[in-house]
Scaffold this motif. Structure first.
Motif, short mmCIF file in Angstrom:
data_model
loop_
_atom_site.label_atom_id
_atom_site.label_comp_id
_atom_site.label_asym_id
_atom_site.label_seq_id
_atom_site.Cartn_x
_atom_site.Cartn_y
_atom_site.Cartn_z
N GLY A 98 0.79 -1.22 0.00
CA GLY A 98 0.00 0.00 0.00
C GLY A 98 0.83 1.27 0.00
N ARG A 128 -3.33 6.01 6.76
CA ARG A 128 -3.39 4.84 5.87
C ARG A 128 -4.10 3.68 6.57
N GLU A 129 -3.71 3.40 7.81
CA GLU A 129 -4.30 2.28 8.55
C GLU A 129 -5.79 2.52 8.80
N ILE A 132 -7.72 1.89 5.54
CA ILE A 132 -7.83 0.46 5.27
C ILE A 132 -8.88 -0.16 6.18
N SER A 133 -8.83 0.18 7.46
CA SER A 133 -9.78 -0.37 8.42
C SER A 133 -11.21 0.03 8.08
N LYS A 135 -12.44 0.80 5.19
CA LYS A 135 -12.87 0.09 3.98
C LYS A 135 -13.23 -1.36 4.28
N GLN A 136 -12.46 -2.00 5.16
CA GLN A 136 -12.67 -3.41 5.46
C GLN A 136 -13.84 -3.65 6.42
#
Length: 200
Positions: A98, A128-129, A132-133, A135-136
């Motif tokens: 990423g 960034r983290e 990602i979290s 989105k998931q």
């Protein structure tokens, strides 16, 4: 392209960049192509944008080269072609783990520029983290055990827990942090700078 590969961000953290060096790296990233090359970087534009002296520009450029972050080549008397090393997105190599975006309002704000170098880098890593979290999981906050958080960033930055907490506090204009029962962090990036200052 306005992206920095996570490997480049981790290298920047470990290299111990100054605040001005972080600002210059982010400025270059805004104008790079998919190969990680920013052509025709004019030193006066950089100085005006990140508010450093002409001498500081050359000092920062030299230091970033020595630390293995960039390669700089003189284009003409005024301009430089600057490559962010290991930041090419022509293939799939930097899409694996990423990247972080430097196009956000946070990164371009005056408040962000005034942060300490490690606070800026922590903000980018956490954003960034968080993205990602979100989105998931579809949840607004990024959740992490306090000890996991401290262990992770202790390893990245090589500093004591107290310093990590001071970086988090410094990110108050951009990041809301809730510590549940002293053991679990809930981190949420704010949409607008200065809104919702509920913090640790």
């Amino acid at each position: 392209m306005q992206k920095i590969a996570i490997e480049v961000l981790e290298h920047a953290i470990q290299a111990g960049l100054s605040g001005a060096e972080v600002d210059m790296l982010l400025y270059i990233a805004r104008y790079q192509n998919e190969a990680g090359i920013a052509r025709g970087i004019y030193y006066k534009d950089v100085c005006e944008n990140i508010q450093i002296s002409y001498q500081a520009f050359y000092d920062c450029k030299k230091s970033l080269v020595e630390k293995g972050i960039i390669y700089a080549e003189k284009n003409n008397f005024f301009d430089w072609d600057i490559t962010i090393l290991n930041n090419s997105f022509l293939g799939k190599e930097n899409f694996g783990r990423g990247y972080v975006s430097v196009a956000s309002r946070m990164v371009r704000s005056e408040t962000f520029r005034k942060l300490r170098a490690n606070a800026k880098l922590m903000a980018l890593f956490l954003q960034r983290e968080w993205q990602i979290s979100r989105k998931q999981t579809g949840k607004a906050s990024y959740q992490m055990l306090k000890e996991t958080f401290l262990m992770k960033f202790r390893g990245l930055f090589g500093v004591a827990d107290r310093m990590l907490r001071s970086y988090l506090t410094e990110l108050q204009p951009f990041l809301s942090v809730y510590l549940q029962e002293g053991r679990k962090f809930f981190l949420t990036f704010k949409e607008n700078e200065g809104k919702n200052r509920n913090f640790l």
